[in-house]
Write an enzyme that holds these catalytic residues in place. Structure first.
Site: not given
Length: 251
Positions: A95, A167
């Site tokens: 992430h 993302e």
């Protein structure tokens, strides 16, 4: 045909009371059976969430895992074996907040990817570019490099039992979002990159979009041919909003 997925990343949010309230709200949602739905609480709340959602179809994941699969002397970490024992089914790896704020590099992320798969869990590999990289026209280069790191280490077949989440860092928690067309462009490039290695793997891997997804923009984002669902941040902390996003993925 790829089965849609919506995964809620609760990040470092929650107390026992607020998590209980969120669980109660999720249990009241009418959720589509055609979508794989997951939530990823802070590890402290894993067992509470697993127990609270056991009557639903929602699966529970984790936001991170240690570089080793088995428990042992690694202070502050949680092993994939422990996550599996607690009832987790999938784990985020790479992430942007861990890449950018914690400084995790590809070699560390590859160890985590391997440890997660070693215990039968599904890694959700996150890739994405910063605003500076996007402005410099480096989006596809950066995303491709992050993806190549895993492929070079484990081979493209390792992605058969994985999910990829694009993302854009500049769209996380900012209220900004890539347009559906911008997101689709990157998703298509990711699938094309995989297809160079193995066309069958490329067609089977689910690609999620993460970056300020809300009920208001979910339908249009999920209508794109290479967007198979979403990795949801802030909106996943509201049961009604998250439920609406899940229903959008089911349409």
């Amino acid at each position: 045909m790829r089965r849609p997925m919506v995964a809620g990343n609760w990040k470092m949010h929650g107390t026992r009371a607020s998590v209980a309230e969120l669980i109660e709200g999720l249990c009241k949602q009418s959720l589509p059976g055609s979508v794989d739905i997951a939530v990823m609480p802070a590890s402290l709340f894993t067992c509470q969430v697993v127990d609270g959602l056991k009557a639903t179809s929602i699966i529970v994941g984790a936001q991170d895992a240690a570089i080793q699969a088995e428990q042992g002397a690694l202070t502050g970490e949680v092993a994939s074996s422990q996550l599996a024992d607690a009832g987790c089914k999938l784990v985020l790896v790479g992430h942007s907040e861990r890449r950018q704020l914690i400084g995790e590099q590809d070699d560390v992320l590859n160890k985590k990817f391997a440890a997660i798969q070693a215990k039968g869990l599904t890694p959700v590999l996150c890739v994405g570019e910063t605003l500076e990289e996007r402005k410099a026209g480096q989006t596809l280069e950066v995303v491709g490099r992050q993806l190549d790191s895993v492929i070079a280490e484990f081979g493209v077949n390792a992605l058969v039992n994985a999910v990829i989440a694009y993302e854009p860092v500049w769209a996380i928690g900012t209220g900004l979002t890539a347009s559906p067309q911008e997101a689709q462009e990157v998703h298509a490039a990711i699938r094309a990159q995989l297809a160079k290695e193995n066309a069958e793997v490329a067609q089977g891997v689910r690609l999620l979009y993460g970056g300020s997804v809300k009920a208001a923009n979910a339908v249009e984002l999920f209508s794109m041919p290479d967007i198979d669902g979403g990795l949801i941040g802030g909106a996943s902390l509201n049961a009604d909003e998250f439920g609406a996003i899940c229903r959008a993925a089911g349409n």
